[in-house]
Design a protein around this motif. Structure first.
Motif, PDB file in Angstrom:
ATOM      1  N   ASP A 116     -13.443  -9.071  -5.813  1.00 22.92           N
ATOM      2  CA  ASP A 116     -12.890  -7.758  -6.145  1.00 22.92           C
ATOM      3  C   ASP A 116     -11.386  -7.771  -5.905  1.00 22.92           C
ATOM      4  O   ASP A 116     -10.903  -8.324  -4.916  1.00 22.92           O
ATOM      5  N   LYS A 117     -10.641  -7.159  -6.817  1.00 23.69           N
ATOM      6  CA  LYS A 117      -9.206  -7.005  -6.631  1.00 23.69           C
ATOM      7  C   LYS A 117      -8.968  -5.754  -5.792  1.00 23.69           C
ATOM      8  O   LYS A 117      -9.561  -4.701  -6.048  1.00 23.69           O
TER       9      LYS A 117
ATOM     10  N   GLU B 264      -7.999  -0.909  -0.710  1.00 24.32           N
ATOM     11  CA  GLU B 264      -8.065   0.100  -1.766  1.00 24.32           C
ATOM     12  C   GLU B 264      -8.421  -0.613  -3.070  1.00 24.32           C
ATOM     13  O   GLU B 264      -7.848  -1.644  -3.389  1.00 24.32           O
ATOM     14  N   ALA B 265      -9.375  -0.074  -3.775  1.00 17.20           N
ATOM     15  CA  ALA B 265      -9.833  -0.698  -5.022  1.00 17.20           C
ATOM     16  C   ALA B 265      -8.728  -0.659  -6.079  1.00 17.20           C
ATOM     17  O   ALA B 265      -7.957   0.297  -6.156  1.00 17.20           O
ATOM     18  N   VAL B 266      -8.676  -1.709  -6.887  1.00 19.35           N
ATOM     19  CA  VAL B 266      -7.748  -1.781  -8.013  1.00 19.35           C
ATOM     20  C   VAL B 266      -8.547  -1.492  -9.271  1.00 19.35           C
ATOM     21  O   VAL B 266      -9.568  -2.138  -9.513  1.00 19.35           O
ATOM     22  N   ASP B 267      -8.114  -0.535 -10.050  1.00 20.90           N
ATOM     23  CA  ASP B 267      -8.814  -0.205 -11.299  1.00 20.90           C
ATOM     24  C   ASP B 267      -8.530  -1.278 -12.341  1.00 20.90           C
ATOM     25  O   ASP B 267      -7.408  -1.750 -12.475  1.00 20.90           O
ATOM     26  N   GLY B 268      -9.608  -1.632 -13.070  1.00 16.23           N
ATOM     27  CA  GLY B 268      -9.428  -2.570 -14.162  1.00 16.23           C
ATOM     28  C   GLY B 268      -9.824  -3.894 -13.809  1.00 16.23           C
ATOM     29  O   GLY B 268      -9.818  -4.907 -13.626  1.00 16.23           O
TER      30      GLY B 268
ATOM     31  N   GLU C 145      -1.265  -6.513  -3.867  1.00 21.11           N
ATOM     32  CA  GLU C 145      -2.581  -6.759  -4.449  1.00 21.11           C
ATOM     33  C   GLU C 145      -3.091  -8.140  -4.067  1.00 21.11           C
ATOM     34  O   GLU C 145      -2.341  -9.105  -4.004  1.00 21.11           O
TER      35      GLU C 145
ATOM     36  N   LYS D 270      -7.256 -10.402  -3.478  1.00 24.13           N
ATOM     37  CA  LYS D 270      -8.665 -10.385  -3.839  1.00 24.13           C
ATOM     38  C   LYS D 270      -9.509 -10.718  -2.619  1.00 24.13           C
ATOM     39  O   LYS D 270      -9.095 -11.470  -1.738  1.00 24.13           O
TER      40      LYS D 270
END
Length: 60
Positions: free
Chosen positions: A7-8, A56-60, A22, A24
């Motif tokens: 997950d990014k 924190e989640a990265v969208d996309g 950012e 992973k």
């Protein structure tokens, strides 16, 4: 929110030089209390023992 390997995420730790960058998730571990901790790779630096609240989640 829980995360899985690959997950990014955005790393959050105001005292760390990589705060806001950012990366992973490279490993998910479970503590003896049933909580998950995460190891994240940010710019070729591996940061371990992170809690959900530090990611924190990265969208996309």
């Amino acid at each position: 929110m829980s995360f899985e390997e690959d997950d990014k995420v955005i790393f959050r730790d105001e005292y760390h030089e990589k705060d806001g960058e950012e990366g992973k998730v490279v490993q998910v571990s479970e503590t003896m209390f049933g909580d998950e901790t995460y190891t994240v790779e940010v710019d070729d630096e591996t940061i371990g023992g992170l809690g959900e609240d530090q990611l924190e989640a990265v969208d996309g």
